[in-house]
Design an enzyme around this catalytic site. Structure first.
Site, mmCIF file in Angstrom:
data_model
loop_
_atom_site.group_PDB
_atom_site.id
_atom_site.type_symbol
_atom_site.label_atom_id
_atom_site.label_comp_id
_atom_site.label_asym_id
_atom_site.label_seq_id
_atom_site.Cartn_x
_atom_site.Cartn_y
_atom_site.Cartn_z
ATOM 1 N N HIS A 186 -30.214 12.256 24.537
ATOM 2 C CA HIS A 186 -31.321 10.528 25.111
ATOM 3 C C HIS A 186 -32.418 10.015 25.530
ATOM 4 O O HIS A 186 -32.326 9.409 25.006
ATOM 5 C CB HIS A 186 -29.789 9.779 26.026
ATOM 6 N N CYS A 189 -31.510 16.286 26.400
ATOM 7 C CA CYS A 189 -30.204 15.579 25.902
ATOM 8 C C CYS A 189 -31.068 14.116 24.988
ATOM 9 O O CYS A 189 -31.794 14.206 24.965
ATOM 10 C CB CYS A 189 -29.874 15.155 26.854
ATOM 11 N N CYS A 240 -25.984 16.180 19.331
ATOM 12 C CA CYS A 240 -25.528 16.451 21.278
ATOM 13 C C CYS A 240 -25.963 18.017 21.477
ATOM 14 O O CYS A 240 -25.391 18.817 21.572
ATOM 15 C CB CYS A 240 -24.453 16.003 21.766
#
Ligand code: DGL
Length: 268
Positions: free
Chosen positions: A185, A183, A72
């Protein structure tokens, strides 16, 4: 066989998990998603540091990992020094791939796509000053995009216009030839993002940190283990744990396809 823990606020860490499995097969993996406290990218720094420290303490107690990957950017850009001072196992962080992006950009105009928190971090600004001072960096901070990824993996249909709205500052600047996905994601939207650039007749290279992280993990594994251990380590077991129960049947299927054999809850 070593135990590698991979931790993120949500499913973003799966992009790092996949690269680690590809580069470092044969190890036991625990994937930890702090879905109870998701998202991290809108949290004030002190609150985030406290939460991450609490989660890592639980990971240490329950799993005693050999290596912990903080998958992260939002957390890594603010907690790595304090975590490393507190825990004895190796801790690998994921931070924005600004250096490789600046090296690879021909136009010296690059986009930086991250959470609002990562965009604002002094850590990120320092990376830009150190490695991309010859580049114009267009920064886009978005938590909506993070939520879109969660929605996608939970079985939702994502209209391209929703991604397009977030990427507008990048799409509207034809000079940008390189986009940093800062990021974890966002690589899970690689196909959708590439399609948008193609639809706009743009060739933009997407860069994320996953390969660098997997190489670092591989290096640590090799310095921790003997060659014999490595050659015998053929079986890999992957467990996914969430800090609150999952309520998305489609996500169970996704996790199964990623190779997870069990899905548990780790209460914080
Ligand atoms: N996946 C995380 C990152 O790399 C952030 C997601 C969130 O906002 O929780 O920054």
């Amino acid at each position: 066989m070593s135990l590698i823990a991979i931790y993120d606020s949500g499913v973003g860490g799966l992009s790092i998990y996949q690269t680690i499995v590809d580069y470092c097969p044969g190890h036991e993996i625990v994937f930890v998603s702090d879905n109870e406290a998701f998202p991290y990218g809108t949290k004030p720094e002190p609150e985030l540091v406290q939460r991450v420290t609490k989660v890592v303490t639980q990971i240490a107690e329950h799993f005693a990992p050999d290596i912990l990957v903080i998958a992260c950017n939002t957390a890594s850009t603010v907690v790595l020094p304090s975590l490393r001072a507190r825990f004895e196992f190796d801790i690998v962080g994921v931070v924005p791939a600004i250096k490789p992006a600046a090296e690879q950009s021909k136009t010296k105009c690059i986009g930086l796509l991250a959470t609002p928190a990562t965009i604002q971090r002094a850590y990120t600004e320092n990376l830009i000053t150190e490695f991309a001072s010859d580049c114009q960096v267009t920064k886009v901070g978005s938590s909506d995009l993070v939520c879109l990824v969660e929605e996608k993996l939970s079985g939702g249909n994502i209209a391209p216009s929703r991604i397009e709205a977030v990427l507008e500052p990048i799409l509207s600047d034809n000079r940008i030839d390189t986009l940093i996905l800062a990021c974890t994601h966002f690589p899970l939207l690689n196909n959708e993002i590439n399609s948008l650039f193609q639809a706009n007749s743009r060739h933009v290279k997407l860069i994320d940190s996953s390969k660098g992280i997997a190489k670092r993990v591989s290096f640590l594994l090799h310095s921790n283990e003997s060659t014999d251990e490595l050659s015998e380590a053929k079986n890999e077991q992957a467990t996914a744990v969430f800090t609150q129960p999952l309520n998305a049947p489609a996500l169970f299927k996704v996790l199964e396809n990623f190779g997870f054999s069990s899905i548990d809850v780790l209460a914080i």
